[in-house]
Scaffold this motif. Structure first.
Motif, PDB file in Angstrom:
ATOM      1  N   GLY A 133       0.819  -1.208   0.000  1.00 15.56           N
ATOM      2  CA  GLY A 133       0.000   0.000   0.000  1.00 15.56           C
ATOM      3  C   GLY A 133       0.851   1.254   0.000  1.00 15.56           C
ATOM      4  O   GLY A 133       0.634   2.171  -0.800  1.00 15.56           O
ATOM      5  N   ALA A 134       1.844   1.292   0.880  1.00 19.78           N
ATOM      6  CA  ALA A 134       2.737   2.446   0.936  1.00 19.78           C
ATOM      7  C   ALA A 134       3.570   2.553  -0.335  1.00 19.78           C
ATOM      8  O   ALA A 134       3.832   3.656  -0.829  1.00 19.78           O
ATOM      9  CB  ALA A 134       3.645   2.339   2.162  1.00 19.78           C
ATOM     10  N   VAL A 135       3.969   1.404  -0.866  1.00 18.57           N
ATOM     11  CA  VAL A 135       4.725   1.413  -2.129  1.00 18.57           C
ATOM     12  C   VAL A 135       3.868   1.999  -3.251  1.00 18.57           C
ATOM     13  O   VAL A 135       4.345   2.809  -4.056  1.00 18.57           O
ATOM     14  CB  VAL A 135       5.191  -0.010  -2.495  1.00 18.57           C
ATOM     15  CG1 VAL A 135       5.758  -0.046  -3.918  1.00 18.57           C
ATOM     16  CG2 VAL A 135       6.236  -0.502  -1.507  1.00 18.57           C
ATOM     17  N   LEU A 136       2.596   1.606  -3.297  1.00 17.13           N
ATOM     18  CA  LEU A 136       1.720   2.125  -4.347  1.00 17.13           C
ATOM     19  C   LEU A 136       1.501   3.620  -4.189  1.00 17.13           C
ATOM     20  O   LEU A 136       1.484   4.358  -5.184  1.00 17.13           O
ATOM     21  CB  LEU A 136       0.390   1.383  -4.342  1.00 17.13           C
ATOM     22  CG  LEU A 136      -0.624   1.829  -5.401  1.00 17.13           C
ATOM     23  CD1 LEU A 136      -0.041   1.750  -6.807  1.00 17.13           C
ATOM     24  CD2 LEU A 136      -1.900   0.993  -5.305  1.00 17.13           C
ATOM     25  N   ASP A 137       1.333   4.086  -2.952  1.00 20.08           N
ATOM     26  CA  ASP A 137       1.175   5.525  -2.734  1.00 20.08           C
ATOM     27  C   ASP A 137       2.333   6.295  -3.371  1.00 20.08           C
ATOM     28  O   ASP A 137       2.131   7.284  -4.084  1.00 20.08           O
ATOM     29  CB  ASP A 137       1.122   5.836  -1.240  1.00 20.08           C
ATOM     30  CG  ASP A 137      -0.213   5.462  -0.607  1.00 20.08           C
ATOM     31  OD1 ASP A 137      -1.192   5.253  -1.350  1.00 20.08           O
ATOM     32  OD2 ASP A 137      -0.271   5.373   0.637  1.00 20.08           O
ATOM     33  N   GLU A 138       3.551   5.835  -3.093  1.00 22.07           N
ATOM     34  CA  GLU A 138       4.717   6.537  -3.629  1.00 22.07           C
ATOM     35  C   GLU A 138       4.845   6.328  -5.133  1.00 22.07           C
ATOM     36  O   GLU A 138       5.230   7.242  -5.867  1.00 22.07           O
ATOM     37  CB  GLU A 138       5.987   6.070  -2.916  1.00 22.07           C
ATOM     38  CG  GLU A 138       7.210   6.877  -3.324  1.00 22.07           C
ATOM     39  CD  GLU A 138       8.405   6.618  -2.447  1.00 22.07           C
ATOM     40  OE1 GLU A 138       9.511   6.438  -2.999  1.00 22.07           O
ATOM     41  OE2 GLU A 138       8.243   6.598  -1.200  1.00 22.07           O
ATOM     42  N   THR A 139       4.505   5.126  -5.595  1.00 24.58           N
ATOM     43  CA  THR A 139       4.612   4.838  -7.022  1.00 24.58           C
ATOM     44  C   THR A 139       3.669   5.720  -7.835  1.00 24.58           C
ATOM     45  O   THR A 139       4.023   6.196  -8.925  1.00 24.58           O
ATOM     46  CB  THR A 139       4.314   3.348  -7.287  1.00 24.58           C
ATOM     47  OG1 THR A 139       5.282   2.550  -6.609  1.00 24.58           O
ATOM     48  CG2 THR A 139       4.366   3.034  -8.772  1.00 24.58           C
ATOM     49  N   VAL A 140       2.469   5.959  -7.317  1.00 27.17           N
ATOM     50  CA  VAL A 140       1.523   6.840  -8.013  1.00 27.17           C
ATOM     51  C   VAL A 140       2.131   8.223  -8.196  1.00 27.17           C
ATOM     52  O   VAL A 140       2.071   8.812  -9.287  1.00 27.17           O
ATOM     53  CB  VAL A 140       0.190   6.920  -7.243  1.00 27.17           C
ATOM     54  CG1 VAL A 140      -0.677   8.061  -7.769  1.00 27.17           C
ATOM     55  CG2 VAL A 140      -0.569   5.603  -7.354  1.00 27.17           C
ATOM     56  N   GLU A 141       2.730   8.760  -7.145  1.00 25.66           N
ATOM     57  CA  GLU A 141       3.332  10.090  -7.242  1.00 25.66           C
ATOM     58  C   GLU A 141       4.526  10.081  -8.193  1.00 25.66           C
ATOM     59  O   GLU A 141       4.733  11.033  -8.964  1.00 25.66           O
ATOM     60  CB  GLU A 141       3.750  10.588  -5.853  1.00 25.66           C
ATOM     61  CG  GLU A 141       2.599  10.734  -4.871  1.00 25.66           C
ATOM     62  CD  GLU A 141       1.488  11.631  -5.402  1.00 25.66           C
ATOM     63  OE1 GLU A 141       1.804  12.692  -5.983  1.00 25.66           O
ATOM     64  OE2 GLU A 141       0.308  11.267  -5.238  1.00 25.66           O
ATOM     65  N   ALA A 142       5.300   9.000  -8.154  1.00 27.85           N
ATOM     66  CA  ALA A 142       6.446   8.900  -9.061  1.00 27.85           C
ATOM     67  C   ALA A 142       5.982   8.809 -10.514  1.00 27.85           C
ATOM     68  O   ALA A 142       6.600   9.397 -11.415  1.00 27.85           O
ATOM     69  CB  ALA A 142       7.296   7.682  -8.695  1.00 27.85           C
ATOM     70  N   LEU A 143       4.890   8.084 -10.749  1.00 24.97           N
ATOM     71  CA  LEU A 143       4.370   7.952 -12.107  1.00 24.97           C
ATOM     72  C   LEU A 143       3.823   9.276 -12.624  1.00 24.97           C
ATOM     73  O   LEU A 143       3.921   9.562 -13.830  1.00 24.97           O
ATOM     74  CB  LEU A 143       3.286   6.873 -12.153  1.00 24.97           C
ATOM     75  CG  LEU A 143       3.790   5.433 -12.124  1.00 24.97           C
ATOM     76  CD1 LEU A 143       2.632   4.467 -11.910  1.00 24.97           C
ATOM     77  CD2 LEU A 143       4.533   5.093 -13.417  1.00 24.97           C
TER      78      LEU A 143
END
Length: 304
Positions: A133-143
């Protein structure tokens, strides 16, 4: 609509899909394109463990390859990953794939993302399942950064950081392709509200949607995002246009075009902006007939 054939979970796949492949996918994509459908969707799993194979099957086409294949055979319909499990790879790797897809399709990508749920899939790829979940949060912002207009995107996070690394081709859409977040858990809904451009619910019954939509609106208002564009989606009950001569299941909506349209218009009253539909069918021919009947007789009645 979600494409048939490309994923064959026992929950929704029709028996005829087991022997289908590229020819049937092309026929469905072209029919949806010609019929004015908003998007075609393809979901992602990399590998299914034996413990889940009976329910999920191991048939899961790669979304980038599948949507890229269909992009060349269509001209208008948009291409949605519903959903890409982007936490399985570095954001720059995902950005390269999906930027290329958007570029080659003339700006038709909608990037739908989700957290994923198969532990073994994460473990074999060296990805963080417990912290997904935390990885996805950051991945969304990175994307968001990596799919923007800059040839050399910049992002600084706890897990991912990049700068001075160029990626071309850039996406055709400006400032970037829309990013919709899938999932109906409390964290997923919050992620969609605060980080996404839209929400893709997963399995919410019709009567459960208003509370979810109200929560999204409240979260966005509290975050100062209420005035920004946001697309709320819904997955409808299975559909069959007309009166079926076979057992389509008790949940399936059937009947006249006006009756179906009236039922589906209720979603708009809840605050839903787009609906994803799935037709019951016994063959690809019947599915194509259903797509055509819906496009001709039901869709024009959805927005009177």
């Amino acid at each position: 609509m979600q494409l048939p054939v490309q994923s064959q979970s026992a929950i929704y796949a029709e028996p005829w899909e087991a022997e289908a492949g590229a020819e049937e996918l092309l026929a469905v994509a072209r029919a949806a394109d010609e019929g004015g459908f908003a998007y075609l969707a393809c979901c992602e799993h990399v590998a299914i463990p034996r413990r889940l194979a009976k329910a999920m099957s191991t048939v899961w086409y790669d979304p980038v390859a599948t949507l890229g294949f269909l992009a060349a055979a269509t001209s208008r319909v948009r291409l949605l990953s519903h959903v890409a499990v982007v936490g399985l790879r570095h954001p720059l790797a995902s950005a390269k794939q999906y930027a290329t897809l958007d570029h080659l399709s003339g700006g038709r990508l909608i990037l739908g993302v989700g957290a994923g749920h198969v532990r073994e899939e994460f473990e074999v790829l060296g990805a963080d399942f417990e912290g997904r979940g935390a990885v996805l949060d950051e991945t969304v912002e990175a994307l968001k950064a990596a799919l923007g207009e800059e040839e050399y995107p910049v992002f600084e996070g706890e897990r991912f950081s990049f700068s001075g690394l160029g990626q071309r081709p850039r996406p055709a859409q400006s400032p970037r392709p829309p990013l919709w977040v899938g999932g109906s858990s409390a964290p997923a809904v919050r992620r969609a509200a605060l980080r996404g451009d839209g929400w893709l619910p997963q399995g919410d019954p019709r009567d459960g949607l208003p509370a979810q939509i109200e929560r999204i609106g409240r979260l966005r208002e509290e975050a100062g995002l209420a005035g920004e564009p946001f697309t709320v989606g819904a997955i409808t009950e299975p559909l069959y246009v007309g009166e079926p001569a076979w057992d389509v299941g008790h949940r399936t909506l059937t009947g006249t075009p006006e009756a179906l349209a009236k039922s589906l218009r209720a979603y708009a009253g809840m605050g839903v902006h787009q609906i994803q539909i799935r037709f019951r069918s016994r063959s690809v021919t019947e599915l194509l007939d259903q797509i055509a009947a819906f496009a001709r007789d039901v869709a024009p009645r959805l927005n009177p």
